[in-house]
Design a protein around this motif. Structure first.
Motif, mmCIF file in Angstrom:
data_model
loop_
_atom_site.group_PDB
_atom_site.id
_atom_site.type_symbol
_atom_site.label_atom_id
_atom_site.label_comp_id
_atom_site.label_asym_id
_atom_site.label_seq_id
_atom_site.Cartn_x
_atom_site.Cartn_y
_atom_site.Cartn_z
ATOM 1 N N MET A 1 2.745 2.354 4.032
ATOM 2 C CA MET A 1 1.948 2.317 5.262
ATOM 3 C C MET A 1 0.615 1.625 4.985
ATOM 4 O O MET A 1 -0.060 1.926 4.001
ATOM 5 C CB MET A 1 1.708 3.741 5.773
ATOM 6 C CG MET A 1 0.979 3.788 7.101
ATOM 7 S SD MET A 1 0.809 5.500 7.673
ATOM 8 C CE MET A 1 -0.142 5.245 9.154
ATOM 9 N N GLN A 2 0.223 0.702 5.859
ATOM 10 C CA GLN A 2 -1.007 -0.052 5.678
ATOM 11 C C GLN A 2 -2.231 0.848 5.868
ATOM 12 O O GLN A 2 -2.332 1.585 6.845
ATOM 13 C CB GLN A 2 -1.074 -1.213 6.672
ATOM 14 C CG GLN A 2 -2.173 -2.206 6.387
ATOM 15 C CD GLN A 2 -2.142 -3.374 7.358
ATOM 16 O OE1 GLN A 2 -1.585 -3.274 8.454
ATOM 17 N NE2 GLN A 2 -2.716 -4.495 6.947
ATOM 18 N N GLU A 3 -3.151 0.794 4.888
ATOM 19 C CA GLU A 3 -4.347 1.626 4.961
ATOM 20 C C GLU A 3 -5.371 1.018 5.923
ATOM 21 O O GLU A 3 -5.505 -0.197 6.024
ATOM 22 C CB GLU A 3 -4.965 1.789 3.564
ATOM 23 C CG GLU A 3 -4.113 2.637 2.637
ATOM 24 C CD GLU A 3 -4.849 2.965 1.347
ATOM 25 O OE1 GLU A 3 -5.231 4.128 1.157
ATOM 26 O OE2 GLU A 3 -5.022 2.043 0.526
ATOM 27 N N ARG A 4 -6.102 1.910 6.590
ATOM 28 C CA ARG A 4 -7.103 1.483 7.580
ATOM 29 C C ARG A 4 -8.494 1.510 6.944
ATOM 30 O O ARG A 4 -8.806 2.407 6.167
ATOM 31 C CB ARG A 4 -7.080 2.406 8.791
ATOM 32 C CG ARG A 4 -5.712 2.523 9.468
ATOM 33 C CD ARG A 4 -5.695 3.709 10.420
ATOM 34 N NE ARG A 4 -5.934 4.956 9.715
ATOM 35 C CZ ARG A 4 -6.333 6.102 10.297
ATOM 36 N NH1 ARG A 4 -6.515 6.125 11.604
ATOM 37 N NH2 ARG A 4 -6.534 7.187 9.583
ATOM 38 N N VAL A 5 -9.311 0.540 7.297
ATOM 39 C CA VAL A 5 -10.646 0.467 6.723
ATOM 40 C C VAL A 5 -11.693 0.308 7.832
ATOM 41 O O VAL A 5 -11.470 -0.371 8.834
ATOM 42 C CB VAL A 5 -10.775 -0.707 5.714
ATOM 43 C CG1 VAL A 5 -10.574 -2.043 6.407
ATOM 44 C CG2 VAL A 5 -12.118 -0.668 4.995
ATOM 45 N N GLY A 6 -12.820 0.976 7.648
ATOM 46 C CA GLY A 6 -13.991 0.796 8.503
ATOM 47 C C GLY A 6 -15.076 0.139 7.674
ATOM 48 O O GLY A 6 -15.427 0.631 6.600
#
Length: 513
Positions: free
Chosen positions: A1-6
């Protein structure tokens, strides 16, 4: 699963001199995130200082979105971009642990780990010390310019003037005309609330195009800059407490002829004298039924002591640990109670506001038949008026309009960010546009909250009408209307020592038909 970044971007002090430093950092961080294979869910572009987290809107949004689980990773360039306060750093780490997020520092090409806490804490303290010293230098230079009268360093636009260059201002004739009109209204006896409403209707707007409040008009009227004098060094920023501190008046710096005057000094002093006289007049030395000269409450200026003749002041009366609105002789408040060793003061009774209104109603009940004998007709007429308001559905239309405008502003914000990352606009242009959009979004959200609050707890209009009818038929609202109608006709109410009230009606008006 692709990790989310802020991604959080903010320039350091050294970079602020570069025209496009912020856009370069924003673009750079996005490229790194893509190379890492992360999905960019949010990017926070901050233009405020890193000394304190209180004023940084984007940082506060970052913390809110962390709680909402909008991303898995937070990316920053370095610790000093995030903050320059050791206290804020450790509070941030607490949030990071609580919400199980990871921090990636891309200039070091590594994730933060608990083993780094000692070193990063030292870095945060060093950054804080650097900011403290920088703040002292800036403050010292700023105070020096003011005391030597070699520079004003006025960063906020002033209504009535336009800044042409550093320390050079010229009168904005359109705004100055409103300014002069406000002074004339004060001289006529108008209050600041009335002035604010009148000026808004006439088209007066602040430098950002918003309504000028009554508080702002008051400050503008009182300010000596109206006749060209600037008052500087009234406040200073305390780095340790992160708050502004008021400076003693003897240390203020007065610069005469700093601005072209909108009115003369003599006229300004005359207006300030009018305000001072009006303040003295409003201390209930002269009793009148004209409520424009009374106090904040409906009974103000009407209740007087039957023993010493002094006015009664509204206060809180305590009974069994609970407070209730009441009225007390002002002589007793100022000088206390009389005794065999003390001749000054007053021993008259205190009265509860609820009891006073009840006694007024009882005293005048015999007169209500001619004024309020059509209770059901009043209820029906009121409901007809309310129904017309519901049928127009203005609230819902206004809410839809606000939501459309909010979406439009959010789209503008994204377009602005895209232009920054593509280096189409400079950091300065981005900051100005971003502040303007954020201010508009904040205003829209407040208006929506107010509308929703005003309409909460109600369902269909018929259900709402039924509730209103029930409230009206209880008689509470009508009784309130009766009391207010009677109060308009009352000249004075004397409070006697035995608890009785002597009600004196205005002789110049016909109370009842």
């Amino acid at each position: 699963m692709q990790e989310r970044v802020g991604i959080y971007n903010r320039c350091s002090t050294e970079e602020e001199a570069q025209i496009n430093a912020l856009s370069i950092q924003a673009t750079e961080s996005r490229e790194i995130a893509r190379k890492m294979g992360w999905m960019i869910t949010e990017q926070y572009i901050e233009s405020e200082s890193g000394t304190s987290s209180e004023k940084r809107l984007e940082y506060r949004k970052l913390l809110e979105d962390m709680e909402r689980d909008k991303f898995d990773i937070i990316m920053i360039k370095s610790i000093d971009r995030l903050m320059r306060s050791a206290r804020d750093w450790y509070l941030f780490l607490d949030c990071l642990t609580r919400y199980q997020k990871r921090l990636y520092i891309y200039i070091e090409n590594k994730f933060y780990t608990p083993d780094d806490s000692f070193l990063t804490g030292i870095k945060a303290m060093m950054a804080e010390d650097f900011s403290r010293e920088l703040s002292k230098k800036i403050k010292h230079a700023h105070e020096g310019r003011q005391r030597n009268k070699s520079g004003y360093n006025i960063t906020v636009p002033m209504f009535g003037w336009d800044k042409k260059e550093n320390n050079v201002y010229e009168i904005n004739e359109e705004e100055a005309e409103y300014y002069r009109m406000a002074f004339a209204m004060v001289k006529e006896g108008k209050g600041f609330y009335t002035i604010a409403n009148y000026m808004y209707e006439k088209g007066a707007r602040g430098k950002k195009g918003r309504r000028i409040s009554d508080v702002q008009w008051r400050k503008m009227i009182l300010s000596p800059r109206a006749h060209g004098t600037m008052v500087l060094h009234q406040y200073e920023y305390d780095f340790e407490s992160k708050k502004r501190r008021k400076i003693p008046e003897k240390e203020w710096v007065f610069i005469e002829n700093a601005l072209p005057p909108i009115i003369s000094k003599e006229y300004h002093e005359e207006i300030l004298g009018c305000l001072k006289e009006r303040t003295v007049e409003n201390k209930f030395r002269d009793y009148t039924r004209d409520m424009t000269r009374a106090g904040l409450y409906e009974l103000s200026g009407k209740l007087v002591c039957g023993e010493c003749g002094a006015p009664y002041y509204r206060t809180k009366l305590m009974s069994k640990g609970q407070g209730t609105a009441g009225w007390k002789c002002s002589t007793a408040i100022k000088k206390g109670r009389k005794s065999e060793h003390k001749r000054e003061g007053c021993n008259n009774i205190n009265v509860r506001e609820e009891e006073v209104l009840k006694r007024i109603m009882e005293e005048c009940e015999q007169h209500y038949i001619s004024l309020f004998d059509r209770k059901e007709e009043i209820v029906d007429e009121t409901l007809r008026m309310v129904r017309r308001v519901f049928d127009s559905d203005k609230g819902q239309k206004e809410l839809k309009k606000l939501r459309r405008e909010l979406q439009k502003q959010k789209e503008k914000k994204q377009v602005l960010l895209d232009k920054l990352t593509d280096q189409v606009i400079s950091d300065r242009d981005y900051q100005m546009g971003h502040e303007r959009i954020e201010s508009r979004i904040s205003d829209l959200n407040k208006k929506m909250e107010r509308l929703l609050s005003e309409n909460s707890g109600f369902g269909h209009s018929e259900e709402r009408l039924a509730r209103i009818r029930a409230a009206l038929q209880k008689g509470e609202l009508i009784e309130m209307a009766k009391a207010r109608e009677v109060l308009k006709k009352i000249e004075r109410i004397r409070v006697q020592g035995d608890g009785s009230l002597e009600i004196l009606f205005d002789k110049n008006t016909q109370l009842f038909q």
